[in-house]
Design a protein around this motif. Structure first.
Motif, PDB file in Angstrom:
ATOM      1  N   VAL A  83       0.842  -1.200   0.000  1.00 44.64           N
ATOM      2  CA  VAL A  83       0.000   0.000   0.000  1.00 44.64           C
ATOM      3  C   VAL A  83       0.876   1.249   0.000  1.00 44.64           C
ATOM      4  O   VAL A  83       0.603   2.220  -0.705  1.00 44.64           O
ATOM      5  N   ILE A  84       1.939   1.228   0.788  1.00 45.61           N
ATOM      6  CA  ILE A  84       2.810   2.399   0.930  1.00 45.61           C
ATOM      7  C   ILE A  84       3.682   2.603  -0.307  1.00 45.61           C
ATOM      8  O   ILE A  84       3.881   3.722  -0.764  1.00 45.61           O
ATOM      9  N   GLN A  85       4.182   1.517  -0.862  1.00 41.52           N
ATOM     10  CA  GLN A  85       5.181   1.618  -1.925  1.00 41.52           C
ATOM     11  C   GLN A  85       4.584   1.837  -3.314  1.00 41.52           C
ATOM     12  O   GLN A  85       5.253   2.390  -4.190  1.00 41.52           O
ATOM     13  N   ASP A  86       3.354   1.417  -3.541  1.00 45.04           N
ATOM     14  CA  ASP A  86       2.711   1.579  -4.844  1.00 45.04           C
ATOM     15  C   ASP A  86       1.887   2.861  -4.829  1.00 45.04           C
ATOM     16  O   ASP A  86       0.900   2.974  -4.106  1.00 45.04           O
ATOM     17  N   ILE A  87       2.287   3.845  -5.627  1.00 43.61           N
ATOM     18  CA  ILE A  87       1.635   5.152  -5.578  1.00 43.61           C
ATOM     19  C   ILE A  87       0.155   5.074  -5.940  1.00 43.61           C
ATOM     20  O   ILE A  87      -0.683   5.803  -5.396  1.00 43.61           O
ATOM     21  N   ASN A  88      -0.196   4.169  -6.845  1.00 43.22           N
ATOM     22  CA  ASN A  88      -1.594   4.014  -7.233  1.00 43.22           C
ATOM     23  C   ASN A  88      -2.422   3.469  -6.071  1.00 43.22           C
ATOM     24  O   ASN A  88      -3.485   4.005  -5.733  1.00 43.22           O
ATOM     25  N   VAL A  89      -1.921   2.420  -5.428  1.00 48.39           N
ATOM     26  CA  VAL A  89      -2.623   1.825  -4.292  1.00 48.39           C
ATOM     27  C   VAL A  89      -2.676   2.824  -3.133  1.00 48.39           C
ATOM     28  O   VAL A  89      -3.701   2.967  -2.458  1.00 48.39           O
ATOM     29  N   SER A  90      -1.582   3.517  -2.909  1.00 44.71           N
ATOM     30  CA  SER A  90      -1.522   4.493  -1.821  1.00 44.71           C
ATOM     31  C   SER A  90      -2.541   5.615  -2.008  1.00 44.71           C
ATOM     32  O   SER A  90      -3.130   6.100  -1.039  1.00 44.71           O
ATOM     33  N   ALA A  91      -2.779   6.012  -3.256  1.00 40.56           N
ATOM     34  CA  ALA A  91      -3.758   7.064  -3.526  1.00 40.56           C
ATOM     35  C   ALA A  91      -5.160   6.610  -3.135  1.00 40.56           C
ATOM     36  O   ALA A  91      -5.928   7.371  -2.530  1.00 40.56           O
ATOM     37  N   TYR A  92      -5.492   5.383  -3.474  1.00 40.97           N
ATOM     38  CA  TYR A  92      -6.809   4.859  -3.094  1.00 40.97           C
ATOM     39  C   TYR A  92      -6.910   4.657  -1.585  1.00 40.97           C
ATOM     40  O   TYR A  92      -7.972   4.894  -0.979  1.00 40.97           O
ATOM     41  N   ALA A  93      -5.818   4.215  -0.961  1.00 44.99           N
ATOM     42  CA  ALA A  93      -5.809   4.061   0.491  1.00 44.99           C
ATOM     43  C   ALA A  93      -6.071   5.398   1.181  1.00 44.99           C
ATOM     44  O   ALA A  93      -6.797   5.467   2.184  1.00 44.99           O
ATOM     45  N   ALA A  94      -5.476   6.459   0.651  1.00 39.19           N
ATOM     46  CA  ALA A  94      -5.675   7.791   1.221  1.00 39.19           C
ATOM     47  C   ALA A  94      -7.135   8.212   1.127  1.00 39.19           C
ATOM     48  O   ALA A  94      -7.678   8.846   2.046  1.00 39.19           O
ATOM     49  N   LEU A  95      -7.794   7.858   0.019  1.00 38.53           N
ATOM     50  CA  LEU A  95      -9.205   8.202  -0.131  1.00 38.53           C
ATOM     51  C   LEU A  95     -10.067   7.422   0.857  1.00 38.53           C
ATOM     52  O   LEU A  95     -10.980   7.986   1.483  1.00 38.53           O
ATOM     53  N   LEU A 124      -6.011  -4.554  -0.027  1.00 36.42           N
ATOM     54  CA  LEU A 124      -5.156  -3.668  -0.818  1.00 36.42           C
ATOM     55  C   LEU A 124      -3.724  -4.175  -0.813  1.00 36.42           C
ATOM     56  O   LEU A 124      -3.051  -4.195  -1.850  1.00 36.42           O
ATOM     57  N   ASP A 125      -3.255  -4.590   0.360  1.00 37.89           N
ATOM     58  CA  ASP A 125      -1.874  -5.057   0.474  1.00 37.89           C
ATOM     59  C   ASP A 125      -1.662  -6.368  -0.267  1.00 37.89           C
ATOM     60  O   ASP A 125      -0.547  -6.658  -0.714  1.00 37.89           O
ATOM     61  N   ALA A 126      -2.741  -7.140  -0.429  1.00 35.21           N
ATOM     62  CA  ALA A 126      -2.649  -8.426  -1.127  1.00 35.21           C
ATOM     63  C   ALA A 126      -2.695  -8.267  -2.643  1.00 35.21           C
ATOM     64  O   ALA A 126      -2.568  -9.253  -3.373  1.00 35.21           O
ATOM     65  N   GLY A 127      -2.894  -7.043  -3.117  1.00 33.29           N
ATOM     66  CA  GLY A 127      -2.860  -6.800  -4.546  1.00 33.29           C
ATOM     67  C   GLY A 127      -4.202  -6.829  -5.248  1.00 33.29           C
ATOM     68  O   GLY A 127      -4.266  -6.791  -6.480  1.00 33.29           O
ATOM     69  N   ILE A 128      -5.299  -6.871  -4.493  1.00 31.84           N
ATOM     70  CA  ILE A 128      -6.620  -6.813  -5.114  1.00 31.84           C
ATOM     71  C   ILE A 128      -6.858  -5.393  -5.626  1.00 31.84           C
ATOM     72  O   ILE A 128      -6.443  -4.409  -5.007  1.00 31.84           O
ATOM     73  N   ASP A 129      -7.519  -5.301  -6.762  1.00 28.01           N
ATOM     74  CA  ASP A 129      -7.729  -4.026  -7.457  1.00 28.01           C
ATOM     75  C   ASP A 129      -8.139  -2.915  -6.477  1.00 28.01           C
ATOM     76  O   ASP A 129      -9.205  -2.985  -5.858  1.00 28.01           O
ATOM     77  N   PRO A 130      -7.310  -1.874  -6.323  1.00 27.57           N
ATOM     78  CA  PRO A 130      -7.603  -0.835  -5.331  1.00 27.57           C
ATOM     79  C   PRO A 130      -8.848  -0.021  -5.652  1.00 27.57           C
ATOM     80  O   PRO A 130      -9.524   0.463  -4.730  1.00 27.57           O
ATOM     81  N   GLN A 131      -9.166   0.148  -6.942  1.00 24.23           N
ATOM     82  CA  GLN A 131     -10.387   0.886  -7.255  1.00 24.23           C
ATOM     83  C   GLN A 131     -11.613   0.123  -6.780  1.00 24.23           C
ATOM     84  O   GLN A 131     -12.540   0.722  -6.216  1.00 24.23           O
ATOM     85  N   ILE A 132     -11.621  -1.180  -6.977  1.00 28.46           N
ATOM     86  CA  ILE A 132     -12.776  -1.983  -6.572  1.00 28.46           C
ATOM     87  C   ILE A 132     -12.943  -1.960  -5.052  1.00 28.46           C
ATOM     88  O   ILE A 132     -14.060  -1.768  -4.540  1.00 28.46           O
ATOM     89  N   ILE A 133     -11.850  -2.119  -4.317  1.00 30.52           N
ATOM     90  CA  ILE A 133     -11.929  -2.057  -2.851  1.00 30.52           C
ATOM     91  C   ILE A 133     -12.450  -0.691  -2.411  1.00 30.52           C
ATOM     92  O   ILE A 133     -13.311  -0.587  -1.532  1.00 30.52           O
ATOM     93  N   THR A 134     -11.956   0.361  -3.045  1.00 31.28           N
ATOM     94  CA  THR A 134     -12.393   1.715  -2.691  1.00 31.28           C
ATOM     95  C   THR A 134     -13.857   1.924  -3.058  1.00 31.28           C
ATOM     96  O   THR A 134     -14.618   2.532  -2.286  1.00 31.28           O
ATOM     97  N   ASN A 135     -14.284   1.433  -4.211  1.00 26.21           N
ATOM     98  CA  ASN A 135     -15.689   1.550  -4.603  1.00 26.21           C
ATOM     99  C   ASN A 135     -16.614   0.890  -3.591  1.00 26.21           C
ATOM    100  O   ASN A 135     -17.699   1.402  -3.293  1.00 26.21           O
TER     101      ASN A 135
END
Length: 261
Positions: A83-95, A124-135
């Motif tokens: 989550v921390i290292q991938d900027i795309n995942v981190s952006a969704y985590a922040a939201l 998110l940390d397991a690599g599941i699509d961050p947009q779907i988790i956020t949705n």
């Protein structure tokens, strides 16, 4: 003093060496704790005071449910490195973190939502699509903001199966036989409605893998953004960043295709 379990949502500097840590705790909901000396090199808590870290710490809850709590030492911690290292995942985590913070009052126990939050960051940390988790979070948090679309059944006929569309007039789905009752329904594809209905009720802990086409994901996101804009007037800066990031990626993809041709 108490042992407090929680998930760090955000941190910010306070004075020269201290941090104010926003934590979603298991027992008392969201609160802010002071980590004194956390920025010092030899701090006993600084290494764990990072956003998107699960931890158990020695500390104190705010007195009488107001003010700041305190973090004095860390017993156990887990950093979600992907989550921390991938900027795309981190952006969704922040939201997700921002929406959780906005949805709930301080020092109000939210045990079930705490479990969902931890499960979400695990996914998110397991690599599941961050947009779907956020949705999923966006849809399931709507009632906490005072908006509760009906995704389960047509309010007129009670139908739970068939072809549906979203109607703002009826605050939820209506089936095909009632489409003519709302000229301003969203005209969604059946697949989009299907996943909106699924995401509104799914248990995040049970998700193992979800793969959707880019077109379907965009359609789902448009509906969610529509609801947050129309019903709540809410567009956090974290959402704006994600949209800008998607635009940059689109421009890069176009340039790459042109260069290849």
């Amino acid at each position: 003093m108490a042992l407090i379990e929680g998930l760090i949502l955000t941190t910010r500097s306070y004075r020269d060496n201290d941090l104010l840590v926003r934590v979603f705790t298991k027992e008392e909901g969201i609160l802010t704790v002071m980590a004194r000396g956390a920025k010092k090199p030899k701090s006993k808590v600084g290494y764990a005071c990072q956003p998107y870290t699960w931890l158990i710490f020695d500390g104190a809850y705010p007195k009488n449910g107001a003010g700041l709590g305190f973090m004095n030492g860390v017993q156990e911690s887990k950093s979600y490195r992907h989550v921390i290292q991938d900027i795309n995942v981190s952006a969704y985590a922040a939201l997700i973190a921002k929406l959780l913070d906005l949805a709930f009052e301080e020092n109000q126990p939210q045990t079930s939502w705490y479990q969902k939050a931890v499960a979400g960051f695990e996914k998110l940390d397991a690599g599941i699509d961050p947009q779907i988790i956020t949705n999923i979070f966006e849809l399931q948090l709507l009632p906490a903001f005072g908006v509760a679309p009906n995704w389960q059944a047509d309010p007129i006929s009670g139908a739970v199966t068939g072809d549906f569309d979203y109607s703002e007039k009826y605050n939820g789905i209506i089936d095909r036989s009632h489409f003519d009752l709302d000229d301003h329904r969203l005209n969604l594809e059946p697949k989009t409605v299907y996943y909106l209905r699924q995401f509104s009720a799914i248990d995040i802990e049970k998700i193992s893998k979800v793969t959707l086409s880019l077109m379907t994901k965009r359609a789902i996101q448009r509906v969610i953004d529509y609801l947050y804009d129309r019903e709540l007037g809410l567009k956090p800066k974290e959402k704006v960043f994600i949209q800008k990031m998607a635009a940059w990626e689109g421009q890069l993809a176009i340039k790459a295709r042109k260069g290849k041709s």
